[in-house]
Design a protein around this motif. Structure first.
Motif, PDB file in Angstrom:
ATOM      1  N   ASN A   1     103.251 -16.819  28.554  1.00  0.00           N
ATOM      2  CA  ASN A   1     102.328 -16.732  27.422  1.00  0.00           C
ATOM      3  C   ASN A   1     102.261 -15.337  26.826  1.00  0.00           C
ATOM      4  O   ASN A   1     102.422 -15.171  25.613  1.00  0.00           O
TER       5      ASN A   1
ATOM      6  N   ASN B   1     103.277 -20.612  23.490  1.00  0.00           N
ATOM      7  CA  ASN B   1     101.994 -21.287  23.308  1.00  0.00           C
ATOM      8  C   ASN B   1     101.335 -21.480  24.668  1.00  0.00           C
ATOM      9  O   ASN B   1     101.997 -21.806  25.654  1.00  0.00           O
TER      10      ASN B   1
ATOM     11  N   THR C   1      92.525 -22.359  22.431  1.00  0.00           N
ATOM     12  CA  THR C   1      93.011 -22.831  21.135  1.00  0.00           C
ATOM     13  C   THR C   1      91.875 -23.010  20.130  1.00  0.00           C
ATOM     14  O   THR C   1      91.977 -22.555  18.993  1.00  0.00           O
TER      15      THR C   1
END
Length: 153
Positions: A53, A59, A121
Protein backbone atom coordinates in the motif's frame (compact mmCIF):
# COMPACT_ATOMS: atom_id res chain seq x y z
CA UNK A 1 -0.99 -36.85 30.79
CA UNK A 2 0.63 -35.33 27.71
CA UNK A 3 2.47 -38.04 25.75
CA UNK A 4 3.53 -35.86 22.82
CA UNK A 5 7.19 -35.43 22.01
CA UNK A 6 8.44 -32.08 23.40
CA UNK A 7 8.60 -29.37 20.74
CA UNK A 8 11.16 -26.58 20.54
CA UNK A 9 9.13 -24.39 22.89
CA UNK A 10 8.85 -27.16 25.48
CA UNK A 11 12.63 -27.63 25.30
CA UNK A 12 13.22 -23.88 25.70
CA UNK A 13 11.29 -23.96 28.96
CA UNK A 14 13.89 -26.39 30.35
CA UNK A 15 16.69 -23.83 29.97
CA UNK A 16 18.07 -22.14 33.07
CA UNK A 17 16.09 -19.02 34.02
CA UNK A 18 13.24 -19.93 31.64
CA UNK A 19 12.45 -23.05 33.64
CA UNK A 20 10.90 -20.92 36.39
CA UNK A 21 8.14 -20.07 33.89
CA UNK A 22 7.53 -23.70 32.90
CA UNK A 23 4.46 -24.34 35.09
CA UNK A 24 2.77 -21.20 33.73
CA UNK A 25 3.82 -22.12 30.20
CA UNK A 26 2.44 -25.67 30.50
CA UNK A 27 -0.87 -24.40 31.84
CA UNK A 28 -1.30 -21.73 29.15
CA UNK A 29 0.78 -23.16 26.29
CA UNK A 30 -1.85 -22.92 23.57
CA UNK A 31 -2.74 -19.30 24.34
CA UNK A 32 0.91 -18.25 24.71
CA UNK A 33 1.89 -19.85 21.42
CA UNK A 34 -1.15 -18.33 19.71
CA UNK A 35 -0.13 -14.90 20.98
CA UNK A 36 3.45 -15.49 19.82
CA UNK A 37 2.57 -16.75 16.34
CA UNK A 38 -0.41 -14.41 16.12
CA UNK A 39 2.03 -11.59 16.84
CA UNK A 40 4.35 -12.79 14.09
CA UNK A 41 1.39 -13.12 11.72
CA UNK A 42 0.35 -9.57 12.70
CA UNK A 43 3.86 -8.31 11.86
CA UNK A 44 3.86 -10.14 8.51
CA UNK A 45 0.42 -8.75 7.68
CA UNK A 46 1.23 -5.15 8.63
CA UNK A 47 4.68 -5.08 6.99
CA UNK A 48 3.51 -6.64 3.73
CA UNK A 49 0.45 -4.36 3.72
CA UNK A 50 2.73 -1.34 4.20
CA UNK A 51 4.94 -2.57 1.37
CA UNK A 52 2.04 -3.04 -1.05
CA UNK A 53 0.00 0.00 0.00
CA UNK A 54 2.54 2.60 1.09
CA UNK A 55 5.66 1.64 -0.87
CA UNK A 56 4.01 0.44 -4.09
CA UNK A 57 0.96 2.72 -3.87
CA UNK A 58 -1.45 -0.17 -4.28
CA UNK A 59 -5.12 0.34 -3.38
CA UNK A 60 -5.67 -0.49 0.31
CA UNK A 61 -8.20 -3.25 -0.37
CA UNK A 62 -5.99 -4.95 -2.96
CA UNK A 63 -2.88 -4.52 -0.80
CA UNK A 64 -4.77 -6.11 2.09
CA UNK A 65 -5.64 -9.18 0.02
CA UNK A 66 -1.99 -9.70 -0.96
CA UNK A 67 -0.82 -9.28 2.64
CA UNK A 68 -3.63 -11.62 3.76
CA UNK A 69 -2.41 -14.40 1.45
CA UNK A 70 1.11 -14.27 2.88
CA UNK A 71 -0.03 -13.98 6.49
CA UNK A 72 -2.57 -16.80 6.23
CA UNK A 73 -0.06 -19.20 4.70
CA UNK A 74 2.31 -18.50 7.59
CA UNK A 75 -0.51 -18.74 10.16
CA UNK A 76 -1.85 -22.05 8.87
CA UNK A 77 1.39 -23.92 9.25
CA UNK A 78 2.42 -22.36 12.57
CA UNK A 79 -1.07 -22.84 14.07
CA UNK A 80 -1.29 -26.39 12.77
CA UNK A 81 2.15 -27.47 13.96
CA UNK A 82 2.72 -25.58 17.23
CA UNK A 83 -0.39 -23.84 18.51
CA UNK A 84 -3.19 -26.36 18.11
CA UNK A 85 -1.18 -29.52 17.32
CA UNK A 86 -3.50 -30.20 14.39
CA UNK A 87 -2.28 -33.60 13.29
CA UNK A 88 -4.33 -35.28 10.60
CA UNK A 89 -4.56 -38.81 9.21
CA UNK A 90 -3.88 -38.62 5.52
CA UNK A 91 -4.22 -36.13 2.73
CA UNK A 92 -8.01 -35.91 2.86
CA UNK A 93 -8.09 -34.85 6.53
CA UNK A 94 -5.24 -32.39 5.92
CA UNK A 95 -7.12 -30.87 2.98
CA UNK A 96 -10.35 -30.56 5.01
CA UNK A 97 -8.42 -28.93 7.87
CA UNK A 98 -6.71 -26.52 5.46
CA UNK A 99 -10.00 -25.62 3.76
CA UNK A 100 -11.65 -25.01 7.16
CA UNK A 101 -8.73 -22.81 8.18
CA UNK A 102 -8.79 -20.80 4.96
CA UNK A 103 -12.60 -20.62 5.08
CA UNK A 104 -12.45 -19.11 8.55
CA UNK A 105 -9.75 -16.71 7.45
CA UNK A 106 -11.82 -15.66 4.42
CA UNK A 107 -14.63 -14.75 6.82
CA UNK A 108 -12.31 -12.51 8.83
CA UNK A 109 -10.82 -11.12 5.61
CA UNK A 110 -14.31 -9.89 4.72
CA UNK A 111 -14.59 -8.25 8.16
CA UNK A 112 -11.18 -6.62 7.68
CA UNK A 113 -11.95 -5.46 4.14
CA UNK A 114 -15.19 -3.84 5.37
CA UNK A 115 -13.28 -2.06 8.15
CA UNK A 116 -10.66 -0.81 5.68
CA UNK A 117 -13.29 0.25 3.15
CA UNK A 118 -15.35 2.20 5.69
CA UNK A 119 -12.53 3.85 7.62
CA UNK A 120 -9.93 4.41 4.88
CA UNK A 121 -11.83 4.60 1.60
CA UNK A 122 -14.99 6.31 2.83
CA UNK A 123 -13.91 8.23 5.95
CA UNK A 124 -10.30 8.99 5.01
CA UNK A 125 -8.57 7.72 8.16
CA UNK A 126 -4.86 6.85 7.99
CA UNK A 127 -4.22 3.58 6.23
CA UNK A 128 -1.71 2.08 8.66
CA UNK A 129 -3.66 3.05 11.81
CA UNK A 130 -6.81 1.40 10.47
CA UNK A 131 -4.89 -1.68 9.30
CA UNK A 132 -3.38 -2.17 12.78
CA UNK A 133 -6.75 -1.69 14.52
CA UNK A 134 -8.43 -4.09 12.09
CA UNK A 135 -5.70 -6.68 12.68
CA UNK A 136 -6.37 -6.68 16.43
CA UNK A 137 -10.05 -7.46 15.80
CA UNK A 138 -9.12 -10.13 13.25
CA UNK A 139 -6.61 -11.85 15.58
CA UNK A 140 -9.30 -12.36 18.23
CA UNK A 141 -11.84 -13.63 15.68
CA UNK A 142 -9.26 -15.95 14.12
CA UNK A 143 -8.43 -17.52 17.48
CA UNK A 144 -12.08 -18.25 18.18
CA UNK A 145 -12.59 -19.76 14.71
CA UNK A 146 -9.43 -21.87 14.94
CA UNK A 147 -10.14 -23.08 18.46
CA UNK A 148 -13.82 -23.88 18.04
CA UNK A 149 -13.97 -24.99 14.42
CA UNK A 150 -10.72 -25.74 12.60
CA UNK A 151 -8.53 -27.44 15.21
CA UNK A 152 -11.15 -28.64 17.69
CA UNK A 153 -10.20 -31.84 19.44
Amino acid sequence: MDTRKPDIFDRLMHLPVLNIFEPFYKKHKEMLLYLFFGGLTFVISVITYAFFNVSLGMNELVANIFSWILAVLFAFFTNRIWVFDGKTNGAKEFFVQMMNFFGGRVATLVVEEVILFVFITKLGFGSMVVKIAAQIIVIVLNYVISKLWVFRK
